[in-house]
Design a protein around this motif. Structure first.
Motif, PDB file in Angstrom:
ATOM      1  N   GLY A   1       0.794  -1.213   0.000  1.00 52.54           N
ATOM      2  CA  GLY A   1       0.000   0.000   0.000  1.00 52.54           C
ATOM      3  C   GLY A   1       0.826   1.263   0.000  1.00 52.54           C
ATOM      4  N   ILE A   2       0.205   2.335  -0.474  1.00 56.76           N
ATOM      5  CA  ILE A   2       0.769   3.683  -0.434  1.00 56.76           C
ATOM      6  C   ILE A   2      -0.257   4.589   0.236  1.00 56.76           C
ATOM      7  N   SER A   3       0.183   5.444   1.156  1.00 57.64           N
ATOM      8  CA  SER A   3      -0.655   6.454   1.786  1.00 57.64           C
ATOM      9  C   SER A   3      -1.849   5.812   2.498  1.00 57.64           C
ATOM     10  N   ILE A   4      -3.084   6.170   2.137  1.00 57.39           N
ATOM     11  CA  ILE A   4      -4.237   5.550   2.809  1.00 57.39           C
ATOM     12  C   ILE A   4      -4.257   4.055   2.518  1.00 57.39           C
ATOM     13  N   GLY A   5      -3.704   3.661   1.370  1.00 56.83           N
ATOM     14  CA  GLY A   5      -3.594   2.241   1.066  1.00 56.83           C
ATOM     15  C   GLY A   5      -2.679   1.520   2.030  1.00 56.83           C
ATOM     16  N   ALA A   6      -1.641   2.222   2.526  1.00 56.94           N
ATOM     17  CA  ALA A   6      -0.746   1.629   3.521  1.00 56.94           C
ATOM     18  C   ALA A   6      -1.470   1.422   4.845  1.00 56.94           C
ATOM     19  N   ILE A   7      -2.339   2.362   5.197  1.00 54.23           N
ATOM     20  CA  ILE A   7      -3.110   2.234   6.440  1.00 54.23           C
ATOM     21  C   ILE A   7      -4.068   1.053   6.340  1.00 54.23           C
ATOM     22  N   ASN A   8      -4.815   0.976   5.234  1.00 55.11           N
ATOM     23  CA  ASN A   8      -5.708  -0.168   5.051  1.00 55.11           C
ATOM     24  C   ASN A   8      -4.931  -1.478   5.028  1.00 55.11           C
ATOM     25  N   ALA A   9      -3.762  -1.464   4.386  1.00 56.75           N
ATOM     26  CA  ALA A   9      -2.942  -2.672   4.309  1.00 56.75           C
ATOM     27  C   ALA A   9      -2.492  -3.124   5.691  1.00 56.75           C
ATOM     28  N   ALA A  10      -2.107  -2.168   6.546  1.00 52.95           N
ATOM     29  CA  ALA A  10      -1.679  -2.507   7.904  1.00 52.95           C
ATOM     30  C   ALA A  10      -2.830  -3.083   8.715  1.00 52.95           C
ATOM     31  N   LEU A  11      -4.029  -2.549   8.523  1.00 57.03           N
ATOM     32  CA  LEU A  11      -5.194  -3.064   9.236  1.00 57.03           C
ATOM     33  C   LEU A  11      -5.514  -4.494   8.812  1.00 57.03           C
ATOM     34  N   ILE A  12      -5.203  -4.834   7.565  1.00 54.31           N
ATOM     35  CA  ILE A  12      -5.417  -6.199   7.076  1.00 54.31           C
ATOM     36  C   ILE A  12      -4.310  -7.126   7.576  1.00 54.31           C
ATOM     37  N   ALA A  13      -3.059  -6.731   7.359  1.00 60.82           N
ATOM     38  CA  ALA A  13      -1.937  -7.594   7.729  1.00 60.82           C
ATOM     39  C   ALA A  13      -1.778  -7.723   9.236  1.00 60.82           C
ATOM     40  N   GLY A  14      -2.247  -6.732   9.980  1.00 58.75           N
ATOM     41  CA  GLY A  14      -2.058  -6.720  11.423  1.00 58.75           C
ATOM     42  C   GLY A  14      -3.250  -7.213  12.220  1.00 58.75           C
ATOM     43  N   ASN A  15      -4.122  -8.005  11.586  1.00 56.50           N
ATOM     44  CA  ASN A  15      -5.258  -8.599  12.290  1.00 56.50           C
ATOM     45  C   ASN A  15      -5.545  -9.986  11.734  1.00 56.50           C
ATOM     46  N   GLU A  16      -6.132 -10.828  12.555  1.00 59.01           N
ATOM     47  CA  GLU A  16      -6.555 -12.138  12.085  1.00 59.01           C
ATOM     48  C   GLU A  16      -7.684 -11.982  11.075  1.00 59.01           C
ATOM     49  N   PRO A  17      -7.845 -12.942  10.157  1.00 59.57           N
ATOM     50  CA  PRO A  17      -8.862 -12.822   9.119  1.00 59.57           C
ATOM     51  C   PRO A  17     -10.261 -12.486   9.632  1.00 59.57           C
ATOM     52  N   LYS A  18     -10.674 -13.078  10.744  1.00 55.11           N
ATOM     53  CA  LYS A  18     -12.023 -12.835  11.257  1.00 55.11           C
ATOM     54  C   LYS A  18     -12.194 -11.431  11.823  1.00 55.11           C
ATOM     55  N   GLN A  19     -11.099 -10.744  12.118  1.00 52.24           N
ATOM     56  CA  GLN A  19     -11.168  -9.417  12.712  1.00 52.24           C
ATOM     57  C   GLN A  19     -10.960  -8.288  11.715  1.00 52.24           C
ATOM     58  N   ARG A  20     -10.489  -8.604  10.520  1.00 53.49           N
ATOM     59  CA  ARG A  20     -10.028  -7.556   9.611  1.00 53.49           C
ATOM     60  C   ARG A  20     -11.118  -6.585   9.184  1.00 53.49           C
ATOM     61  N   VAL A  21     -12.256  -7.080   8.770  1.00 57.86           N
ATOM     62  CA  VAL A  21     -13.328  -6.190   8.323  1.00 57.86           C
ATOM     63  C   VAL A  21     -13.800  -5.311   9.475  1.00 57.86           C
ATOM     64  N   ALA A  22     -13.898  -5.885  10.665  1.00 62.21           N
ATOM     65  CA  ALA A  22     -14.315  -5.100  11.825  1.00 62.21           C
ATOM     66  C   ALA A  22     -13.306  -4.005  12.139  1.00 62.21           C
ATOM     67  N   ARG A  23     -12.012  -4.312  12.017  1.00 59.17           N
ATOM     68  CA  ARG A  23     -10.983  -3.300  12.279  1.00 59.17           C
ATOM     69  C   ARG A  23     -11.004  -2.211  11.203  1.00 59.17           C
ATOM     70  N   LEU A  24     -11.184  -2.598   9.968  1.00 59.41           N
ATOM     71  CA  LEU A  24     -11.313  -1.608   8.899  1.00 59.41           C
ATOM     72  C   LEU A  24     -12.510  -0.693   9.151  1.00 59.41           C
ATOM     73  N   ARG A  25     -13.625  -1.291   9.540  1.00 59.19           N
ATOM     74  CA  ARG A  25     -14.822  -0.496   9.792  1.00 59.19           C
ATOM     75  C   ARG A  25     -14.616   0.438  10.978  1.00 59.19           C
ATOM     76  N   GLU A  26     -13.949  -0.050  12.013  1.00 58.80           N
ATOM     77  CA  GLU A  26     -13.705   0.781  13.187  1.00 58.80           C
ATOM     78  C   GLU A  26     -12.833   1.982  12.821  1.00 58.80           C
ATOM     79  N   PHE A  27     -11.809   1.746  12.012  1.00 65.09           N
ATOM     80  CA  PHE A  27     -10.963   2.860  11.594  1.00 65.09           C
ATOM     81  C   PHE A  27     -11.774   3.901  10.827  1.00 65.09           C
ATOM     82  N   TRP A  28     -12.540   3.456   9.837  1.00 61.55           N
ATOM     83  CA  TRP A  28     -13.259   4.403   8.993  1.00 61.55           C
ATOM     84  C   TRP A  28     -14.385   5.103   9.736  1.00 61.55           C
ATOM     85  N   GLN A  29     -14.987   4.452  10.696  1.00 56.80           N
ATOM     86  CA  GLN A  29     -15.983   5.131  11.513  1.00 56.80           C
ATOM     87  C   GLN A  29     -15.341   6.125  12.466  1.00 56.80           C
ATOM     88  N   THR A  30     -14.109   5.832  12.881  1.00 58.37           N
ATOM     89  CA  THR A  30     -13.402   6.744  13.780  1.00 58.37           C
ATOM     90  C   THR A  30     -13.012   8.029  13.074  1.00 58.37           C
TER      91      THR A  30
END
Length: 382
Positions: free
Chosen positions: A52-81
């Motif tokens: 990823g680059i820029s916001i893509g790097a942030i989304n990429a970290a949220l994916i790589a830094g969470n277990e598969p079952k948690q990734r969508v929830a973590r992405l949603r939490e970030f974007w809602q925040t």
């Protein structure tokens, strides 16, 4: 959160392909990438490598830094925040002109007041080198990303940044080093809004200053398995001739930050052609040259696995203007997320994709979204 001992998810892409998720920069438009990932994960498609680059790097970290079952929830939490909570103070009125005005108002307020969990405005000063302080983003990343898991061999992560002093483009890659929140923030430190990030005595800005996509980096990395790359872009390279100054600003931004996927795939095709030419030449050489170090160097440099690129591009709505990448309203975030989800579902269900043939060499590019300029598959093989 999961620790480093967590096992890597098994992708279901089939055919022994290495599944890679490539994310372009684009600020508020990055919710589109989250929607794409949600649709992929629902099909059991889990990347083994995320760039990823820029916001893509942030989304990429949220994916790589969470277990598969948690990734969508973590992405949603970030974007809602980070989506502007004050957007609820203004009604969303139907109509292109009314919605354009709403979006512009929210973008202006984000610029003035900052975004929760992302950045806060600085007090201007003579030695100030950015308009905002991104300390809140560091806290958000450390709360939502398990950096022990991110640095395990579960999912490879690569994020691009630019060295402020030398001007050199660099990738921070978990295959070579340990990453933390600073590396993600460096990739997203777009000046003059955001400050450079210090890492080991050097200072870094947003990788989008040089290249807004990791695709070429991914294609340049050595590998033996066929690669299936889901490239998720937030700015289209193709567009119409502008008819007024507002459209000029819109088109300028698209061209500046688009990924130029055709150039990258053309380079990959050229390498494949070179590999075949080297193989033909080697077959005609006398046996005494079989282990020649120069020949082996050329063979190694030209060798690459088969590449399939699934290209998804966010295409803006009529009411989205030049400020679309820093308009962080909740309603726009949900629209972007939904658009990404729908485009990915459409692609995975498209007859062209379902009936695709996996190739042993060469490059295939699929662009099957509803608004694709060239819907279908482009094959670049010899």
């Amino acid at each position: 959160m999961a620790r480093a001992a967590a096992k890597a998810p098994k992708p279901v892409s089939g055919g022994g392909e290495e599944l890679i998720f490539v994310l372009q920069g684009g600020g508020a438009l990055g919710a589109y990438q989250a929607g794409v990932y949600e649709a992929l994960s629902a099909r059991g498609l889990f990347p083994q490598w995320v760039g990823g680059i820029s916001i893509g790097a942030i989304n990429a970290a949220l994916i790589a830094g969470n277990e598969p079952k948690q990734r969508v929830a973590r992405l949603r939490e970030f974007w809602q925040t980070v989506t502007a909570q004050y957007s609820s103070l203004f009604p969303v009125v139907p109509g292109v002109e009314a919605r354009t005005a709403f979006n512009g108002t929210i973008a202006a307020m984000s610029s003035i007041f900052g975004l929760p969990g992302f950045f806060t405005p600085r007090v201007p000063g003579f030695r100030t080198i950015s308009f905002y302080d991104t300390a809140p983003l560091k806290t958000t990343l450390e709360n939502l990303v398990d950096f022990d898991l991110l640095n395990s061999d579960s999912v490879r992560l690569s994020v691009g940044a630019v060295n402020v002093r030398s001007g050199n483009f660099i990738y921070f890659d978990t295959s070579r080093q340990r990453l933390d929140a600073r590396h993600i923030m460096a990739s997203a430190a777009l000046p003059p809004g955001f400050p450079p990030i210090e890492i080991d005595g050097e200072w870094y800005w947003d990788g989008g200053l040089v290249s807004n996509t990791p695709l070429q980096y991914v294609l340049d990395q050595p590998g033996r398995r066929p690669r299936l790359v889901f490239q998720v872009d937030l700015f289209p390279a193709e567009g119409q001739l502008p008819t007024n100054l507002a459209e000029v600003a819109d088109r300028e931004k698209d061209i500046e930050f688009s990924s130029r996927t055709r150039l990258n795939t053309t380079n990959a095709l050229a390498r494949e052609s070179l590999a075949q030419a080297v193989a033909r030449l080697a077959a005609r050489l006398p046996r005494k040259f079989a282990n020649d170090p120069d020949l082996r160097t050329i063979q190694a440099a030209s060798r690459q696995p088969a590449v399939t690129v699934v290209h998804l591009i966010y295409r803006r709505r009529r009411y989205e203007a030049q400020s679309r990448d820093f308009e962080f309203s909740r309603v726009s975030m949900r629209e972007h997320w939904h658009a990404g989800h729908e485009d990915m579902v459409r692609t995975l269900d498209h007859p062209v994709w379902v009936g695709r043939k996996r190739r042993r060499a060469g490059v295939q590019v699929f662009d099957l979204t509803r608004d694709a300029v060239h819907a279908g598959a482009r094959r670049a093989t010899r």
